[in-house]
Design a protein around this motif. Sequence first.
Motif, PDB file in Angstrom:
ATOM      1  N   UNK A 289       0.815  -1.211   0.000  1.00 35.53           N
ATOM      2  CA  UNK A 289       0.000   0.000   0.000  1.00 35.53           C
ATOM      3  C   UNK A 289       0.854   1.269   0.000  1.00 35.53           C
ATOM      4  N   UNK A 290       2.014   1.219   0.661  1.00 31.50           N
ATOM      5  CA  UNK A 290       2.856   2.410   0.818  1.00 31.50           C
ATOM      6  C   UNK A 290       3.754   2.662  -0.390  1.00 31.50           C
ATOM      7  N   UNK A 291       3.778   1.754  -1.340  1.00 26.24           N
ATOM      8  CA  UNK A 291       4.611   1.960  -2.529  1.00 26.24           C
ATOM      9  C   UNK A 291       4.131   3.189  -3.291  1.00 26.24           C
ATOM     10  N   UNK A 292       5.042   3.934  -3.928  1.00 25.36           N
ATOM     11  CA  UNK A 292       4.631   5.112  -4.703  1.00 25.36           C
ATOM     12  C   UNK A 292       3.662   4.717  -5.812  1.00 25.36           C
ATOM     13  N   UNK A 293       2.654   5.558  -6.048  1.00 27.24           N
ATOM     14  CA  UNK A 293       1.689   5.247  -7.095  1.00 27.24           C
ATOM     15  C   UNK A 293       2.308   5.464  -8.471  1.00 27.24           C
ATOM     16  N   UNK A 294       1.799   4.695  -9.434  1.00 25.84           N
ATOM     17  CA  UNK A 294       2.293   4.790 -10.801  1.00 25.84           C
ATOM     18  C   UNK A 294       1.769   3.623 -11.611  1.00 25.84           C
ATOM     19  N   UNK A 295       2.116   3.556 -12.893  1.00 26.21           N
ATOM     20  CA  UNK A 295       1.589   2.508 -13.776  1.00 26.21           C
ATOM     21  C   UNK A 295       1.916   1.094 -13.319  1.00 26.21           C
ATOM     22  N   UNK A 296       3.018   0.920 -12.579  1.00 26.54           N
ATOM     23  CA  UNK A 296       3.420  -0.423 -12.143  1.00 26.54           C
ATOM     24  C   UNK A 296       2.743  -0.854 -10.850  1.00 26.54           C
ATOM     25  N   UNK A 297       2.223   0.096 -10.092  1.00 29.43           N
ATOM     26  CA  UNK A 297       1.589  -0.263  -8.829  1.00 29.43           C
ATOM     27  C   UNK A 297       0.234  -0.898  -9.101  1.00 29.43           C
ATOM     28  N   UNK A 298      -0.037  -2.014  -8.435  1.00 25.78           N
ATOM     29  CA  UNK A 298      -1.248  -2.756  -8.748  1.00 25.78           C
ATOM     30  C   UNK A 298      -1.900  -3.332  -7.504  1.00 25.78           C
ATOM     31  N   UNK A 299      -3.197  -3.455  -7.559  1.00 27.02           N
ATOM     32  CA  UNK A 299      -3.955  -4.183  -6.552  1.00 27.02           C
ATOM     33  C   UNK A 299      -4.438  -5.515  -7.120  1.00 27.02           C
ATOM     34  N   UNK A 300      -4.715  -5.536  -8.411  1.00 26.22           N
ATOM     35  CA  UNK A 300      -5.282  -6.721  -9.056  1.00 26.22           C
ATOM     36  C   UNK A 300      -4.226  -7.651  -9.632  1.00 26.22           C
ATOM     37  N   UNK A 301      -3.057  -7.130  -9.981  1.00 30.47           N
ATOM     38  CA  UNK A 301      -2.041  -7.946 -10.624  1.00 30.47           C
ATOM     39  C   UNK A 301      -2.235  -7.989 -12.131  1.00 30.47           C
ATOM     40  N   UNK A 302      -1.148  -8.186 -12.854  1.00 29.44           N
ATOM     41  CA  UNK A 302      -1.172  -8.127 -14.318  1.00 29.44           C
ATOM     42  C   UNK A 302      -2.076  -9.204 -14.904  1.00 29.44           C
ATOM     43  N   UNK A 303      -1.923 -10.444 -14.479  1.00 27.91           N
ATOM     44  CA  UNK A 303      -2.688 -11.551 -15.071  1.00 27.91           C
ATOM     45  C   UNK A 303      -4.180 -11.395 -14.837  1.00 27.91           C
ATOM     46  N   UNK A 304      -4.563 -10.968 -13.637  1.00 26.66           N
ATOM     47  CA  UNK A 304      -5.990 -10.809 -13.359  1.00 26.66           C
ATOM     48  C   UNK A 304      -6.585  -9.679 -14.200  1.00 26.66           C
ATOM     49  N   UNK A 305      -5.844  -8.587 -14.393  1.00 22.98           N
ATOM     50  CA  UNK A 305      -6.362  -7.485 -15.211  1.00 22.98           C
ATOM     51  C   UNK A 305      -6.539  -7.916 -16.670  1.00 22.98           C
ATOM     52  N   UNK A 306      -5.588  -8.664 -17.186  1.00 23.80           N
ATOM     53  CA  UNK A 306      -5.721  -9.175 -18.558  1.00 23.80           C
ATOM     54  C   UNK A 306      -6.949 -10.060 -18.666  1.00 23.80           C
TER      55      UNK A 306
END
Length: 459
Positions: A289-306
């Motif tokens: 949660x504390x990671x800086x926001x940006x295009x790489x920050x995710x809650x869902x993960x790459x595979x789930x979003x695809x």
Amino acid sequence: MIKLLVRLAVILLLVESALGAPFLGNGIKIGEVYQDRALVWARLTTVESGDSGALVKPAPGGDGSVSVLYREHVTGAEWVRLNSVVVSERKDFAAQVLVDGLEAGREYEVQVNALDESGVITDTVMGGFRTAFEASEVRAVKGVVVTCQGLGTVDDSVKGHRTYADILKADPDFFVHAGDVVYYDKDYDGIHPLSKNMAMARERWNRMFSYQWNKEFHSHLGSYFMKDDHDVLKDDCYPGQTYGDLTFEEGLKIFKEQTPQGALPYRTIRWGQDVQIWLLEGRDYRSPNRAPDGPEKTMLGVEQKVWLKRTVLESDATFKLVISPSPIVGPDKPGKKDNLSNDVFKSEGDEIRRFLSEVDNLFVVCGDRHWQYASKDAETGLMEMGCGPINNEHAKIGGSPGRQDEHIYFGGGAGGYLLFEVDRNDGTPQVNFRWFSNSDEGEAGSLGRINYEMTFAAE
């Protein structure tokens, strides 16, 4: 005298044997219901039920095996017997039995048996469920969504959460628990110890389903269980964290052990021509949660979003309901930093809101928040329905109670359940959302009071 002593010894042995016989003290759960299959969950115990009351002592696990029989709910149908499953302490004496080869849109009965180590049936629970409808079938569909239930906020110290009895009166086709089924990190004024290791976490599940209403509910219809932070570890948790001696990975294991679960925590289920639901996973793949926001920050993960984008675009269901364990639109409470409606996940939140808003007849349904609400994203127009906590005892003031404007249609500090119903009674497919308060007066089993409702015709 010797004969008397022998008789007493035999009687004591029989009593001891009866007490140790396996029972189904936590009932059964029927989950992951598709057109052709379902999973039946059961846990063997050494007593018939855990103690109810303020302390709710859980039923200890017991050795033995679980057998499942099923048949279609029609006159003359024969029982089909499945192979029995031996339980183990390693999995908290719980078993999950796959029932497959089913027909879509049918009513089925199940008989779940507890067997001792010699194969003798020592306890039985009867249940039933409805399989999902074929994609080509036009039928009315009713689903229920709840979230947030605690041991210390039950309506009845013996029976548990009254809302479960109310939901059965609504006669839904299926039930979704959108997360926070239990709370490892709440002690409720010292009554229930914090669950900081695997044994105490398992105990919390066993206590929750020792309550009469909670336990009996799941034998009557198919359910889909989703998890959130309190079901894994602690408030706002993410991978790599611990809570006392309990690790994040152990929390994931226990959730899969205590609820019927398929191979992946995210899934989609079609319910006829007019309804498809998506159940999102919000814990397994997230960035800190504390990671800086940006295009790489995710809650869902790459595979789930695809997967989400592909399956939503492939769907020809009239109405698409994306069910999330936490808000995507909000509004949330000020200062929250854990979900896609918060600024800490703004990059992915904007991406998901833009995508979902471009799909006709799509609505978000979310759990996690302790108030009921209906809102619209100011930028994209995406609609979100917050189901609210399972009862009034667990309701809290949040981001929208009392507000009503062009973006917040309804916001109430009440608990109960969200019922959605899709039909074609007027010729055009329409979806109706109704927020209920639990029936906190008189006998349980009424529908409860309607707090708000909205109806949308298909575009």
